[in-house]
Design a protein around this motif. Sequence first.
Motif, PDB file in Angstrom:
ATOM      1  N   LEU A  60       0.829  -1.202   0.000  1.00  0.00           N
ATOM      2  CA  LEU A  60       0.000   0.000   0.000  1.00  0.00           C
ATOM      3  C   LEU A  60       0.866   1.257   0.000  1.00  0.00           C
ATOM      4  O   LEU A  60       0.583   2.224  -0.727  1.00  0.00           O
ATOM      5  CB  LEU A  60      -0.927  -0.020   1.219  1.00  0.00           C
ATOM      6  CG  LEU A  60      -1.925   1.134   1.335  1.00  0.00           C
ATOM      7  CD1 LEU A  60      -2.902   1.106   0.174  1.00  0.00           C
ATOM      8  CD2 LEU A  60      -2.672   1.069   2.661  1.00  0.00           C
ATOM      9  N   ASP A  61       1.927   1.238   0.802  1.00  0.00           N
ATOM     10  CA  ASP A  61       2.855   2.374   0.808  1.00  0.00           C
ATOM     11  C   ASP A  61       3.549   2.531  -0.545  1.00  0.00           C
ATOM     12  O   ASP A  61       3.802   3.657  -1.000  1.00  0.00           O
ATOM     13  CB  ASP A  61       3.900   2.197   1.904  1.00  0.00           C
ATOM     14  CG  ASP A  61       3.294   2.324   3.290  1.00  0.00           C
ATOM     15  OD1 ASP A  61       2.212   2.924   3.409  1.00  0.00           O
ATOM     16  OD2 ASP A  61       3.903   1.799   4.262  1.00  0.00           O
ATOM     17  N   LEU A 137      -3.445   7.961   5.116  1.00  0.00           N
ATOM     18  CA  LEU A 137      -4.211   7.758   6.353  1.00  0.00           C
ATOM     19  C   LEU A 137      -4.536   6.286   6.556  1.00  0.00           C
ATOM     20  O   LEU A 137      -4.449   5.767   7.694  1.00  0.00           O
ATOM     21  CB  LEU A 137      -5.503   8.580   6.301  1.00  0.00           C
ATOM     22  CG  LEU A 137      -5.324  10.109   6.317  1.00  0.00           C
ATOM     23  CD1 LEU A 137      -6.676  10.791   6.157  1.00  0.00           C
ATOM     24  CD2 LEU A 137      -4.653  10.558   7.610  1.00  0.00           C
ATOM     25  N   LEU A 138      -4.904   5.601   5.477  1.00  0.00           N
ATOM     26  CA  LEU A 138      -5.221   4.180   5.594  1.00  0.00           C
ATOM     27  C   LEU A 138      -3.992   3.386   6.025  1.00  0.00           C
ATOM     28  O   LEU A 138      -4.084   2.502   6.905  1.00  0.00           O
ATOM     29  CB  LEU A 138      -5.760   3.652   4.262  1.00  0.00           C
ATOM     30  CG  LEU A 138      -6.093   2.165   4.218  1.00  0.00           C
ATOM     31  CD1 LEU A 138      -7.179   1.819   5.224  1.00  0.00           C
ATOM     32  CD2 LEU A 138      -6.501   1.744   2.803  1.00  0.00           C
ATOM     33  N   SER A 139      -2.852   3.676   5.434  1.00  0.00           N
ATOM     34  CA  SER A 139      -1.627   2.953   5.791  1.00  0.00           C
ATOM     35  C   SER A 139      -1.276   3.171   7.259  1.00  0.00           C
ATOM     36  O   SER A 139      -0.905   2.226   7.967  1.00  0.00           O
ATOM     37  CB  SER A 139      -0.480   3.420   4.891  1.00  0.00           C
ATOM     38  OG  SER A 139       0.731   2.819   5.272  1.00  0.00           O
ATOM     39  N   LYS A 140      -1.418   4.411   7.725  1.00  0.00           N
ATOM     40  CA  LYS A 140      -1.118   4.690   9.123  1.00  0.00           C
ATOM     41  C   LYS A 140      -2.069   3.941  10.060  1.00  0.00           C
ATOM     42  O   LYS A 140      -1.651   3.322  11.053  1.00  0.00           O
ATOM     43  CB  LYS A 140      -1.216   6.191   9.364  1.00  0.00           C
ATOM     44  CG  LYS A 140      -0.863   6.611  10.779  1.00  0.00           C
ATOM     45  CD  LYS A 140      -0.945   8.117  10.925  1.00  0.00           C
ATOM     46  CE  LYS A 140      -0.611   8.544  12.347  1.00  0.00           C
ATOM     47  NZ  LYS A 140      -0.708  10.014  12.521  1.00  0.00           N
ATOM     48  N   ARG A 256      -7.215  -3.287   3.738  1.00  0.00           N
ATOM     49  CA  ARG A 256      -6.100  -2.803   2.912  1.00  0.00           C
ATOM     50  C   ARG A 256      -6.309  -3.144   1.450  1.00  0.00           C
ATOM     51  O   ARG A 256      -6.137  -2.300   0.562  1.00  0.00           O
ATOM     52  CB  ARG A 256      -4.808  -3.420   3.451  1.00  0.00           C
ATOM     53  CG  ARG A 256      -3.523  -2.898   2.831  1.00  0.00           C
ATOM     54  CD  ARG A 256      -2.999  -3.739   1.696  1.00  0.00           C
ATOM     55  NE  ARG A 256      -2.959  -5.139   2.028  1.00  0.00           N
ATOM     56  CZ  ARG A 256      -2.739  -6.103   1.134  1.00  0.00           C
ATOM     57  NH1 ARG A 256      -2.576  -5.801  -0.146  1.00  0.00           N
ATOM     58  NH2 ARG A 256      -2.731  -7.375   1.511  1.00  0.00           N
ATOM     59  N   THR A 257      -6.746  -4.397   1.182  1.00  0.00           N
ATOM     60  CA  THR A 257      -6.987  -4.806  -0.209  1.00  0.00           C
ATOM     61  C   THR A 257      -8.129  -3.998  -0.817  1.00  0.00           C
ATOM     62  O   THR A 257      -8.041  -3.543  -1.965  1.00  0.00           O
ATOM     63  CB  THR A 257      -7.325  -6.308  -0.256  1.00  0.00           C
ATOM     64  OG1 THR A 257      -6.294  -7.037   0.404  1.00  0.00           O
ATOM     65  CG2 THR A 257      -7.446  -6.783  -1.682  1.00  0.00           C
ATOM     66  N   ARG A 258      -9.200  -3.826  -0.064  1.00  0.00           N
ATOM     67  CA  ARG A 258     -10.330  -3.041  -0.547  1.00  0.00           C
ATOM     68  C   ARG A 258      -9.929  -1.590  -0.789  1.00  0.00           C
ATOM     69  O   ARG A 258     -10.381  -0.940  -1.745  1.00  0.00           O
ATOM     70  CB  ARG A 258     -11.470  -3.128   0.461  1.00  0.00           C
ATOM     71  CG  ARG A 258     -12.751  -2.435   0.018  1.00  0.00           C
ATOM     72  CD  ARG A 258     -13.921  -2.784   0.922  1.00  0.00           C
ATOM     73  NE  ARG A 258     -13.653  -2.431   2.325  1.00  0.00           N
ATOM     74  CZ  ARG A 258     -13.399  -3.313   3.284  1.00  0.00           C
ATOM     75  NH1 ARG A 258     -13.373  -4.612   3.009  1.00  0.00           N
ATOM     76  NH2 ARG A 258     -13.175  -2.918   4.530  1.00  0.00           N
ATOM     77  N   GLY A 259      -9.065  -1.064   0.083  1.00  0.00           N
ATOM     78  CA  GLY A 259      -8.593   0.307  -0.095  1.00  0.00           C
ATOM     79  C   GLY A 259      -7.801   0.472  -1.377  1.00  0.00           C
ATOM     80  O   GLY A 259      -7.980   1.459  -2.107  1.00  0.00           O
TER      81      GLY A 259
END
Length: 615
Positions: A60-61, A137-140, A256-259
Amino acid sequence: MKLCNESVASSSSSRHSSNNKLAESENAAAENSNNMSWGTELWDQNENLGIHTNRGIDALDKFANFLRDRVTIETEYAGKLRRLVKNYQPKKKEEEDNEFTSMQAFRNLLKEVGDLAGQREVVSESLQLQIIQGVTLLSKALREDRKKCLSDGAMLQQNLTTQLSSLERAKRNYEKAYRDSEKAVDNYKKADMDLNLSRAEVERYKNIMTSKIQQSDDAKNEYANQLQKTNNLQQQHFSILLPAVLSRLQELDEKRTRGIREFIIGAAEVESSVAPIIARCMEGIVKAGESINEKEDSFKVIERYQSGFAPPTDIPFEDLSKLDPDSLQDHYNNSMSNHLTMRGTMSANKIKKRVGIFNIFGSNKNSLTADGQKEDFSDLPPNQQRKKLQAKIAELQQKIAQETNARDGLMKMKIVYEANSSLGNPMTVEGQLNESEHKLEKLKIDLKKYQGYFERANQAQVANNSPQANRNQLQNGHRTSRHSNGSADDHHDEGDDQPDDAGSLSSSASPESGLGTSHTSLPGSGQGSANENAIGEDAYFETEVEPLQPLGTCRALYPFEASSEGSIPMNEGEELQVIEIDQGDGWTRVRRANDSNGWDEGFVPTSYIECTLYA
């Protein structure tokens, strides 16, 4: 536009189909997730799941870094496009070329490219605000949740490990106590059978045996208790506690996958949102290219550079033996002057510069404009002079309109101040009003002066463009001198009285300019000149007793408004009779029947007609 709508519709339908497929895959995944979960299927893969979730967040990053690099590229691309547009904007010295359709199309192209740069900036900003921030924001959040899940899992594992250690310790104690009790029983039995030992010694062995047996039973009970606790904790750990932690890791990874899915689609939607505008920019570029008209640009070149001079007539043969020897030198000087005049018709700019050089001390500075030209632009060719005067008149009229509006505003302000002195002193406006009146009067004087210049230029042009003047010039000038049996010098002197730059139509951007090649100019015919000499100059356009026999017919290619002496108007497509062909002056004599059963005769531009001569 149709193609753009079709592409948008196709992309929309493909998006709907992809959304349907995505929903089906989500439903299938949901059904599978109801049956398959990490907590039950991967109860012993806690460490691998921790590694997997860490790699997922790293991916993701990586996607976020990809978007950041793309935003940088989009920003640089937009900046370079804007710099490109700025570098290729027409310079001030090139503004005069903006009237050409090709230059206008190029300016429109630059405008559309600038709009394209703006859309790339929109993409960059949208990706930065909507996508990259969301990914960050999602990764954090995912890293924090993962850390908490792993911490909870480690705590559960630590509790289980502690309980297993207690069980192992209780088991070892029980084994030791059991061995000690067995040994104590054996010692007691041996002592009881040994007759050499006293009763007290036997009793001591018995007490030891009883103590060891009690210790063994206590250790056994402790072992049983710890075993029960361990089994209960282990069952709860692997059936409830650990599955809950692993399920949270599963939800975290699915989030995470959905994001990533949503962010990829969102990035595509950001690009798609500007696609219609980019398509309109492309349409604008195509429209700019289609607006280029090579014929119109050619006419504008004619309009800009057309001098209004007529091409020089044929140079007559000069028989020097018939001239007075004393006048040979003067005649030679006149010939050189005429030659320079003919050169001047081909290069007006050079002649203008020479005039400026030789008239430094004799010219009046007040009669020159800022760029060194005469006030009435008489140093320019006729057409250019009229265009400059027209532009000057339009400029003065605009200034007069502006100054009139300013004066009216000041007068209204003065009236308001006089009606209500608290708003202001009317005398403060009086000075401005007087200054405005002075400026307005000066502008009106200048306008009247330049209108006079323009009227005189038009009168001179009409006189020079008259067919009668052209024919008289040909008769009294060089052309007649070739056929004259008299003195060539007399005819030459008469020709000198005529302007060198007469005989050209001044209308620009039309065939009347005379720049086009005529379909019917037939040199070498002297019939018209002979008839004109026989009739005489004063009765040139009078009705003849016996009309001339037609030489052929002609059809008007363009409409013509008669604005000079001896010419007649005609409509496009009108059929006329040719009674005298072009004598080299650009005019053809024609006639047509009128409403009174008579004939209308006159001259029309040769380049405006298409002739068919009789054999």
